[in-house]
Design a protein around this motif. Structure first.
Motif, PDB file in Angstrom:
ATOM      1  N   VAL A   5      33.487  38.166  25.044  1.00  0.00           N
ATOM      2  CA  VAL A   5      32.177  37.607  25.363  1.00  0.00           C
ATOM      3  C   VAL A   5      32.230  36.096  25.272  1.00  0.00           C
ATOM      4  N   GLY A   6      31.554  35.428  26.195  1.00  0.00           N
ATOM      5  CA  GLY A   6      31.470  33.975  26.145  1.00  0.00           C
ATOM      6  C   GLY A   6      32.577  33.278  26.870  1.00  0.00           C
ATOM      7  N   ARG A   7      33.386  34.044  27.637  1.00  0.00           N
ATOM      8  CA  ARG A   7      34.446  33.404  28.406  1.00  0.00           C
ATOM      9  C   ARG A   7      34.247  33.729  29.878  1.00  0.00           C
ATOM     10  N   VAL A   8      33.117  33.470  30.366  1.00  0.00           N
ATOM     11  CA  VAL A   8      32.794  33.792  31.745  1.00  0.00           C
ATOM     12  C   VAL A   8      32.843  32.519  32.570  1.00  0.00           C
ATOM     13  N   LEU A   9      33.644  32.559  33.593  1.00  0.00           N
ATOM     14  CA  LEU A   9      33.774  31.409  34.479  1.00  0.00           C
ATOM     15  C   LEU A   9      32.898  31.641  35.686  1.00  0.00           C
ATOM     16  N   ILE A  10      31.912  30.750  35.906  1.00  0.00           N
ATOM     17  CA  ILE A  10      30.991  30.890  37.021  1.00  0.00           C
ATOM     18  C   ILE A  10      31.333  29.849  38.058  1.00  0.00           C
ATOM     19  N   GLY A  11      31.612  30.293  39.257  1.00  0.00           N
ATOM     20  CA  GLY A  11      31.920  29.375  40.343  1.00  0.00           C
ATOM     21  C   GLY A  11      30.687  29.184  41.207  1.00  0.00           C
ATOM     22  N   ALA A  12      30.298  27.958  41.432  1.00  0.00           N
ATOM     23  CA  ALA A  12      29.154  27.668  42.298  1.00  0.00           C
ATOM     24  C   ALA A  12      29.669  26.911  43.503  1.00  0.00           C
ATOM     25  N   GLU A 198      44.221  34.670  26.210  1.00  0.00           N
ATOM     26  CA  GLU A 198      43.623  35.700  27.047  1.00  0.00           C
ATOM     27  C   GLU A 198      42.276  35.223  27.582  1.00  0.00           C
ATOM     28  N   VAL A 199      42.085  35.427  28.867  1.00  0.00           N
ATOM     29  CA  VAL A 199      40.795  35.130  29.487  1.00  0.00           C
ATOM     30  C   VAL A 199      40.247  36.422  30.060  1.00  0.00           C
ATOM     31  N   SER A 200      38.977  36.423  30.414  1.00  0.00           N
ATOM     32  CA  SER A 200      38.324  37.664  30.818  1.00  0.00           C
ATOM     33  C   SER A 200      38.714  38.069  32.227  1.00  0.00           C
ATOM     34  N   ASP A 201      38.511  39.339  32.516  1.00  0.00           N
ATOM     35  CA  ASP A 201      38.740  39.843  33.868  1.00  0.00           C
ATOM     36  C   ASP A 201      37.910  39.054  34.871  1.00  0.00           C
ATOM     37  N   LYS A 202      36.668  38.778  34.507  1.00  0.00           N
ATOM     38  CA  LYS A 202      35.756  38.144  35.456  1.00  0.00           C
ATOM     39  C   LYS A 202      36.238  36.752  35.824  1.00  0.00           C
ATOM     40  N   ILE A 204      39.330  35.730  35.915  1.00  0.00           N
ATOM     41  CA  ILE A 204      40.486  35.853  36.801  1.00  0.00           C
ATOM     42  C   ILE A 204      40.066  36.322  38.182  1.00  0.00           C
ATOM     43  N   LEU A 205      39.242  37.348  38.242  1.00  0.00           N
ATOM     44  CA  LEU A 205      38.860  37.912  39.534  1.00  0.00           C
ATOM     45  C   LEU A 205      37.987  36.961  40.335  1.00  0.00           C
ATOM     46  N   THR A 206      37.264  36.096  39.645  1.00  0.00           N
ATOM     47  CA  THR A 206      36.447  35.110  40.351  1.00  0.00           C
ATOM     48  C   THR A 206      37.310  34.004  40.936  1.00  0.00           C
ATOM     49  N   HIS A 207      38.409  33.714  40.299  1.00  0.00           N
ATOM     50  CA  HIS A 207      39.278  32.624  40.753  1.00  0.00           C
ATOM     51  C   HIS A 207      40.731  33.089  40.779  1.00  0.00           C
ATOM     52  N   LEU A 208      41.016  34.007  41.687  1.00  0.00           N
ATOM     53  CA  LEU A 208      42.372  34.535  41.807  1.00  0.00           C
ATOM     54  C   LEU A 208      43.379  33.446  42.171  1.00  0.00           C
ATOM     55  N   ASP A 209      42.901  32.420  42.897  1.00  0.00           N
ATOM     56  CA  ASP A 209      43.819  31.345  43.266  1.00  0.00           C
ATOM     57  C   ASP A 209      44.299  30.591  42.034  1.00  0.00           C
ATOM     58  N   LEU A 210      43.411  30.415  41.046  1.00  0.00           N
ATOM     59  CA  LEU A 210      43.802  29.711  39.824  1.00  0.00           C
ATOM     60  C   LEU A 210      44.696  30.581  38.945  1.00  0.00           C
ATOM     61  N   HIS A 211      44.491  31.887  39.031  1.00  0.00           N
ATOM     62  CA  HIS A 211      45.387  32.812  38.330  1.00  0.00           C
ATOM     63  C   HIS A 211      46.778  32.771  38.973  1.00  0.00           C
ATOM     64  N   SER A 212      46.811  32.797  40.289  1.00  0.00           N
ATOM     65  CA  SER A 212      48.083  32.772  40.998  1.00  0.00           C
ATOM     66  C   SER A 212      48.855  31.488  40.720  1.00  0.00           C
ATOM     67  N   LYS A 213      48.157  30.348  40.683  1.00  0.00           N
ATOM     68  CA  LYS A 213      48.823  29.081  40.387  1.00  0.00           C
ATOM     69  C   LYS A 213      49.449  29.090  39.000  1.00  0.00           C
ATOM     70  N   ALA A 214      48.843  29.810  38.092  1.00  0.00           N
ATOM     71  CA  ALA A 214      49.349  29.840  36.723  1.00  0.00           C
ATOM     72  C   ALA A 214      50.576  30.733  36.577  1.00  0.00           C
ATOM     73  N   VAL A 215      50.624  31.828  37.333  1.00  0.00           N
ATOM     74  CA  VAL A 215      51.652  32.842  37.056  1.00  0.00           C
ATOM     75  C   VAL A 215      52.678  33.027  38.174  1.00  0.00           C
ATOM     76  N   MET A 216      52.520  32.344  39.293  1.00  0.00           N
ATOM     77  CA  MET A 216      53.478  32.513  40.386  1.00  0.00           C
ATOM     78  C   MET A 216      54.015  31.170  40.862  1.00  0.00           C
ATOM     79  N   LYS A 217      55.303  31.158  41.138  1.00  0.00           N
ATOM     80  CA  LYS A 217      55.945  29.980  41.719  1.00  0.00           C
ATOM     81  C   LYS A 217      56.882  30.452  42.818  1.00  0.00           C
ATOM     82  N   ASP A 218      57.077  29.617  43.797  1.00  0.00           N
ATOM     83  CA  ASP A 218      57.884  30.017  44.952  1.00  0.00           C
ATOM     84  C   ASP A 218      59.291  30.431  44.554  1.00  0.00           C
TER      85      ASP A 218
END
Length: 741
Positions: A5-12, A198-202, A204-218
């Motif tokens: 609770v309290g780790r909700v990322l809101i994108g506007a 650890e961050v919440s599912d919400k 990550i799912l709201t900003h999959l691009d930021l998740h991908s930048k963190a965990v994937m490299k070419d």
């Protein structure tokens, strides 16, 4: 994943711009003071580890003998690594596959822990950093590998876990854990700053691009990424002796037809295949996974050859897929030639009539072609892996006339069998039977099959007077994960059962009497390829005249095939018949002007004949076509060195070192070139590297001592030998199976 609770990322979203509001989210300044993922806590943790850490190999290199490093040079709190279970909440398929993989079980298997405990007992836990850099990176980077460490090692069960692989920032191709690991982060913010913990599912799912930048490299999709661990050396810090190459799968791949980076393989592939192509193919989902695309996910099983792990942990799906992987068109077995009573060989079998009778002594030449693996068979820790040829001849009543490659009563492989292995020998002239690589001094012999190459195995037996026609002859390649001695040591029991996989087999039948030629068998390679593989096997067996004869047959069958003439030239060159080699290379280049493979060997001939300018010109053309050909750079560098063009030679050898940092010729020539160019510090470094990495000229005595006591094994070191049921003196069947002659 955690739903804290309290780790909700809101994108506007406003127009074309996105404004992110982090409400109670984990930013670099929004941590609890005692949170192990907080950046300031990392420094505190690292300092606490330092107080009791044994910097046995130097304070500037805390992780030696592993070549691993962390991004800041600090230790990483193991609690800062998100668990595989956390990742598995969204990545169910990847997690389920990973759990059954060798990566997930890289530390906890009893055969690994028993072996690494030997090292701990003999030398100390600090030396196990060499192993754990790849088998347990969390233990290494947390500072747990020191005597009396208070680190809680709950993470051991996860081995190489998700957050390890996906936190690697950089690799190089030295191997032995040559990666840079950062503290894991599953997200970054809009500025690219890691959001740790650890961050919440919400979020990550709201900003999959930021998740991908963190965990994937070419570079995660390259073979270079895998090379960080699937290549390794035994350094002086480990063995108190000298640097020795241990495994080199990356190098073998890079020089194979699969990589398409070298012109030298005997066969070519239609497309590039890297490690991920074979070991991480995209497969249909059976579970939900947010990382899937079009219903498919890159397999996280990393299928290879670890059959015993699947059996031990009852991973039925992993076992089924591993066996299928091992049988997937890896080998071609050709019962190529047949001799009787010491006469000439009739070959290829099936294309010429032959007559056999009771009382005849028959010799069968079997060609094993490694056509489906991008590296040698067997790979990695070859001394305790076990793959071998099993040969059997029987009559129509089922009576066994000849058998090689059987198992003894205690489960050991008959030592006279033809096995694809090597023998690691210590300073006492004894075999390191428990994989004590830190005690290695020399490899007594290496009998593995390189990618795209072939090997000949010859079997001799006598057809008894009362044999029932027809006679069937079978050759198969068998595989089990470990030799029985090592497996029993690992499991602390006797005759621990292991799965044995029949990877490939081939059977032919012969009538007693006349056997006419038969139509081509679909199980065989095309006729020209049968001769070609025989020629390759003869070349590797140093039977140059027979190799030339075989490749000449290829040229007759396929006069349009450029490599037929190049292959004749290679065999002639090895035979030091340079004029013959040149003649056939001219034929190859007439068929295929600018053919890089022919040009490479032409350059070698030209250099041996004193024409350095032409050799340099041809090698430059090869490099234009294959810029990552380590062989072409090495030979061009040496040719330039011979002309005293030191700056140009230096450039070639430095390029070579970007492909293989441990190339011995590069160390040697650069040590000279740098000195002549006034670069004394670099010259000293390369000279020291050469001195450490060159072969020990005295080490052969250890191998000779071992082979003197083990004549059955010694016979395997002879490129051309025969496994026979008969004694040379009496031509009568021997008791106890076949012996190599």
């Amino acid at each position: 994943m955690s739903r804290r609770v309290g780790r909700v990322l809101i994108g506007a979203l406003t127009g074309a711009s996105a404004v992110c509001f982090l409400i109670g989210a984990r930013t670099p300044t929004a941590y609890a003071n005692n949170d192990p993922a907080q950046p300031s806590q990392r420094k505190i943790y690292s300092q606490s580890v330092t107080e009791n850490y044994n910097y046995r190999f130097g304070a500037d290199h805390p992780f030696l003998p592993s070549l691993a490093a962390t991004d800041t040079g600090e230790f990483i709190n193991p609690k800062a690594f998100p668990t595989a279970k956390y990742c598995g909440h969204c990545h169910q398929e990847a997690h389920a596959e990973w759990r059954q993989s060798a990566h997930a079980n890289s530390f906890r298997t009893p055969w690994y822990t028993r072996n690494v405990n030997l090292l701990t007992e003999e030398k100390g836990v600090e030396f196990t950093r060499h192993c754990e850099g790849c088998h347990n990176p969390t233990a290494l980077t947390s500072g747990a590998l020191t005597k009396g460490s208070p680190v809680n090692r709950k993470f051991d069960e996860d081995g190489v876990t998700c957050s390890v692989c996906h936190a690697i920032q950089k690799v190089d191709t030295r191997g032995t854990g040559s990666y840079v690991l950062a503290q894991p982060a599953v997200m970054v913010d809009e500025q690219g700053t890691p959001i740790y913990g650890e961050v919440s599912d919400k979020q990550i799912l709201t900003h999959l691009d930021l998740h991908s930048k963190a965990v994937m490299k070419d570079f995660y999709r390259t073979s270079e990424y895998c090379s960080a661990c699937h290549k390794a050396a035994l350094p002086k810090q480990l063995n108190d002796y000298k640097w020795q190459r241990a495994i080199f799968l990356y190098d073998e791949w890079q020089q194979s037809s699969f990589a398409k980076q070298s012109p030298l393989p005997f066969y070519t592939k239609d497309a590039v295949s890297n490690c991920q192509t074979c070991h991480m193919p995209r497969e249909e989902l059976t579970l939900s996974d947010s990382g899937a695309k079009d219903g498919k996910l890159a397999s996280h099983r990393w299928l290879g050859a670890n059959t015993i792990m699947s059996k031990f942990y009852n991973y039925d799906v992993q076992m089924e897929k591993t066996v299928a992987f091992l049988r997937n068109n890896v080998f071609n077995i050709d019962l190529f030639g047949l001799e009787k009573n010491g006469g000439a060989m009739t070959a290829p079998v099936g294309t010429e009539p032959i007559s056999i009778a009771a009382g005849d002594t028959v010799t069968v030449s079997v060609i094993i072609q490694n056509k489906g693996i991008a590296h040698s068979h067997v790979p990695e820790q070859r001394d305790m892996y076990e793959s071998w040829v099993e040969f059997e001849a029987k009559d129509s009543s089922g009576r066994i006339l000849s058998h090689s490659g059987g198992l003894e009563a205690n489960g050991d492989l008959d030592p006279r069998a033809h096995s694809f292995t090597n023998r690691l020998i210590n300073a006492k002239g004894e075999i390191n039977a428990l994989h004590q690589v830190w005690d290695n001094r020399v490899v007594a012999y290496n009998n593995t099959i390189a990618s795209g190459r072939s090997q000949i195995v010859r079997y001799q037996f006598r057809i008894p007077p009362n044999a029932k026609s027809p006679i069937s002859v079978t050759a198969r390649v068998n595989y089990r994960r470990f030799d029985q001695h090592f497996m029993d040591f690992a499991m602390q029991t006797q005759h621990y059962p292991q799965p044995i996989v029949d990877m490939a087999s081939r059977t032919r039948t012969f009538q007693l009497g006349a056997n006419p030629a038969t139509p081509p068998d679909p199980a065989d390679n095309p006729l020209w390829m049968r001769w070609n593989n025989y020629g390759i096997a003869m070349l590797d067996a140093q039977q140059y005249a027979e190799s030339v004869r075989a490749f000449e047959q290829v040229a007759k069958l396929r006069p349009d095939y450029t490599d037929a003439y190049t292959n004749i030239a290679i065999a002639s060159f090895q035979w030091q018949r340079y004029d013959d080699s040149r003649t056939n290379l001219d034929k190859a280049l007439k068929l295929s002007p600018h053919n890089a493979r022919a040009l490479y060997y032409l350059a070698l001939v030209e250099r041996n004949q004193g024409n350095l300018d032409s050799a340099i010109s041809d090698l430059r053309e090869v490099i234009t076509q294959f810029p990552r050909s380590r062989d072409a750079h090495r030979e061009l560098g040496f040719s330039l060195y011979q002309q005293h063009k030191y700056d140009e030679a230096r450039a070639e050898y430095e390029t070579l070192q970007t492909i293989d940092p441990d190339d011995l010729a590069a160390h040697y020539i650069l040590s000279i070139v740098y000195r002549r160019l006034g670069m004394t510090e670099k010259a000293s470094y390369e000279s020291a590297m050469f001195a450490d990495q060159k072969d020990d000229p005295t080490a052969s005595t250890y191998a000779l001592e071992f082979l003197r006591r083990h004549t059955d094994v010694a016979n395997e070191t002879v490129p051309w030998h025969t496994h026979s049921d008969l004694t040379p003196e009496s031509s009568q069947p021997k008791q106890g199976g076949m012996a190599a002659q």
